[in-house]
Design a protein around this motif. Sequence first.
Motif, PDB file in Angstrom:
ATOM      1  N   MET A 139      20.035  11.341  68.844  1.00  0.00           N
ATOM      2  CA  MET A 139      19.537  12.436  69.683  1.00  0.00           C
ATOM      3  C   MET A 139      19.057  13.580  68.787  1.00  0.00           C
ATOM      4  O   MET A 139      19.728  13.925  67.810  1.00  0.00           O
ATOM      5  CB  MET A 139      20.658  12.937  70.610  1.00  0.00           C
ATOM      6  N   PHE A 140      17.916  14.166  69.130  1.00  0.00           N
ATOM      7  CA  PHE A 140      17.420  15.343  68.424  1.00  0.00           C
ATOM      8  C   PHE A 140      16.859  16.317  69.452  1.00  0.00           C
ATOM      9  O   PHE A 140      16.141  15.930  70.371  1.00  0.00           O
ATOM     10  CB  PHE A 140      16.317  14.968  67.422  1.00  0.00           C
ATOM     11  N   TYR A 141      17.249  17.590  69.293  1.00  0.00           N
ATOM     12  CA  TYR A 141      16.714  18.620  70.191  1.00  0.00           C
ATOM     13  C   TYR A 141      16.465  19.879  69.368  1.00  0.00           C
ATOM     14  O   TYR A 141      17.327  20.323  68.604  1.00  0.00           O
ATOM     15  CB  TYR A 141      17.695  18.922  71.322  1.00  0.00           C
ATOM     16  N   ASN A 142      15.305  20.461  69.535  1.00  0.00           N
ATOM     17  CA  ASN A 142      14.907  21.632  68.761  1.00  0.00           C
ATOM     18  C   ASN A 142      14.716  22.835  69.688  1.00  0.00           C
ATOM     19  O   ASN A 142      14.321  22.693  70.835  1.00  0.00           O
ATOM     20  CB  ASN A 142      13.608  21.329  67.999  1.00  0.00           C
ATOM     21  N   GLY A 143      15.013  24.027  69.154  1.00  0.00           N
ATOM     22  CA  GLY A 143      14.762  25.258  69.903  1.00  0.00           C
ATOM     23  C   GLY A 143      15.808  25.573  70.944  1.00  0.00           C
ATOM     24  O   GLY A 143      15.507  26.247  71.945  1.00  0.00           O
ATOM     25  N   ALA A 144      17.048  25.127  70.750  1.00  0.00           N
ATOM     26  CA  ALA A 144      18.105  25.366  71.741  1.00  0.00           C
ATOM     27  C   ALA A 144      18.556  26.820  71.712  1.00  0.00           C
ATOM     28  O   ALA A 144      18.604  27.458  70.656  1.00  0.00           O
ATOM     29  CB  ALA A 144      19.293  24.450  71.468  1.00  0.00           C
ATOM     30  N   ASN A 145      18.880  27.351  72.863  1.00  0.00           N
ATOM     31  CA  ASN A 145      19.460  28.676  72.990  1.00  0.00           C
ATOM     32  C   ASN A 145      20.974  28.533  72.948  1.00  0.00           C
ATOM     33  O   ASN A 145      21.571  27.884  73.806  1.00  0.00           O
ATOM     34  CB  ASN A 145      19.018  29.310  74.314  1.00  0.00           C
ATOM     35  N   CYS A 146      21.629  29.131  71.930  1.00  0.00           N
ATOM     36  CA  CYS A 146      23.068  28.891  71.787  1.00  0.00           C
ATOM     37  C   CYS A 146      23.748  30.059  71.077  1.00  0.00           C
ATOM     38  O   CYS A 146      23.102  30.913  70.475  1.00  0.00           O
ATOM     39  CB  CYS A 146      23.306  27.600  71.017  1.00  0.00           C
ATOM     40  N   ASP A 147      25.078  30.072  71.166  1.00  0.00           N
ATOM     41  CA  ASP A 147      25.931  31.004  70.427  1.00  0.00           C
ATOM     42  C   ASP A 147      26.628  30.222  69.317  1.00  0.00           C
ATOM     43  O   ASP A 147      26.994  29.053  69.497  1.00  0.00           O
ATOM     44  CB  ASP A 147      26.992  31.624  71.342  1.00  0.00           C
ATOM     45  N   ILE A 148      26.866  30.880  68.195  1.00  0.00           N
ATOM     46  CA  ILE A 148      27.501  30.227  67.054  1.00  0.00           C
ATOM     47  C   ILE A 148      28.789  30.956  66.712  1.00  0.00           C
ATOM     48  O   ILE A 148      28.834  32.182  66.631  1.00  0.00           O
ATOM     49  CB  ILE A 148      26.551  30.225  65.831  1.00  0.00           C
ATOM     50  N   TYR A 149      29.839  30.183  66.532  1.00  0.00           N
ATOM     51  CA  TYR A 149      31.148  30.717  66.157  1.00  0.00           C
ATOM     52  C   TYR A 149      31.595  30.052  64.863  1.00  0.00           C
ATOM     53  O   TYR A 149      31.519  28.831  64.720  1.00  0.00           O
ATOM     54  CB  TYR A 149      32.192  30.448  67.236  1.00  0.00           C
ATOM     55  N   ILE A 150      32.080  30.836  63.924  1.00  0.00           N
ATOM     56  CA  ILE A 150      32.582  30.311  62.660  1.00  0.00           C
ATOM     57  C   ILE A 150      33.899  31.018  62.347  1.00  0.00           C
ATOM     58  O   ILE A 150      34.002  32.239  62.474  1.00  0.00           O
ATOM     59  CB  ILE A 150      31.583  30.552  61.511  1.00  0.00           C
ATOM     60  N   GLY A 151      34.898  30.232  61.949  1.00  0.00           N
ATOM     61  CA  GLY A 151      36.162  30.840  61.555  1.00  0.00           C
ATOM     62  C   GLY A 151      37.357  30.246  62.258  1.00  0.00           C
ATOM     63  O   GLY A 151      37.264  29.235  62.957  1.00  0.00           O
ATOM     64  N   LYS A 152      38.504  30.917  62.104  1.00  0.00           N
ATOM     65  CA  LYS A 152      39.750  30.387  62.644  1.00  0.00           C
ATOM     66  C   LYS A 152      39.839  30.531  64.159  1.00  0.00           C
ATOM     67  O   LYS A 152      40.613  29.840  64.811  1.00  0.00           O
ATOM     68  CB  LYS A 152      40.945  31.097  61.996  1.00  0.00           C
ATOM     69  N   GLY A 153      39.068  31.437  64.753  1.00  0.00           N
ATOM     70  CA  GLY A 153      39.139  31.642  66.202  1.00  0.00           C
ATOM     71  C   GLY A 153      38.122  30.842  66.984  1.00  0.00           C
ATOM     72  O   GLY A 153      37.892  31.121  68.168  1.00  0.00           O
ATOM     73  N   ALA A 154      37.524  29.842  66.352  1.00  0.00           N
ATOM     74  CA  ALA A 154      36.440  29.104  67.006  1.00  0.00           C
ATOM     75  C   ALA A 154      36.906  28.318  68.228  1.00  0.00           C
ATOM     76  O   ALA A 154      36.107  27.988  69.092  1.00  0.00           O
ATOM     77  CB  ALA A 154      35.787  28.144  66.005  1.00  0.00           C
TER      78      ALA A 154
END
Length: 253
Positions: free
Chosen positions: A1-16
Amino acid sequence: MFYNGANCDIYIGKGAGKKLLNDIRNAKKSIKIVSPFLSPFLIAELIRFRKRNLDIELITTDTIEDFYGDYERNIHQLILQNKETDREAVEKREKWNDISKILTYITLGLLAICIGIAYFFRDIKIALALIPIGIMVLIIKLYKNKIKNQRIYSYWYSQLFPFKVYMSPDTTALSDTFIHGKIYLIDDQIAYLGSLNFTASGTKHNYETRIRTTDPNVIKEIKEELYQLLHHSDIPERDIQYWGKQLYPEPIN
């Protein structure tokens, strides 16, 4: 599967994992999860969600089995034993049981008569009467063995909710594919992707990456991908019927 241009939020870290667990626990209709590793207490939560009539789907690897020592395992709640009764076999067994009882009464009666005759006539020839009595005893034993060995129950196994347990390359030489992706789809409206496993360490302690999206086009693609993975994958999987036979006793009558 490949999808380009998605609207999303990104979380990085211990609280993900905090937001993920909140969304899962607030689900109204369905929870679909792909995670190669699982924690028993989170599987227990899915079991509780299913009892609230939420639609649950789970895709994982053959690390799903979890042991609590003397405590009940989640796997016994996920794989349910069903029992069917063979009515013809029951009737046959009852018939054999009736015949066995009749032969037993006849044998006891003959034995009592022989004992009485032997007592009054003191004739050694009376001992010959023990031969047919012995034959009757053997016939009774034969019927009792037939009753004991007659299978009247058959068993089959079902799932509390749909799940697939794919075999990892470590446990099978039939495939070199390992289900390593982590995907969460909640109410077919919210999707999470990233490194986060459905485990206590993954959701609470580890440094993880996670993407959250409600983009309708992305949700549609992820939903289709999960459907294909659940229903049309050619990766070797654990057989539920065989697994159930390992988990549960199967008395035949």
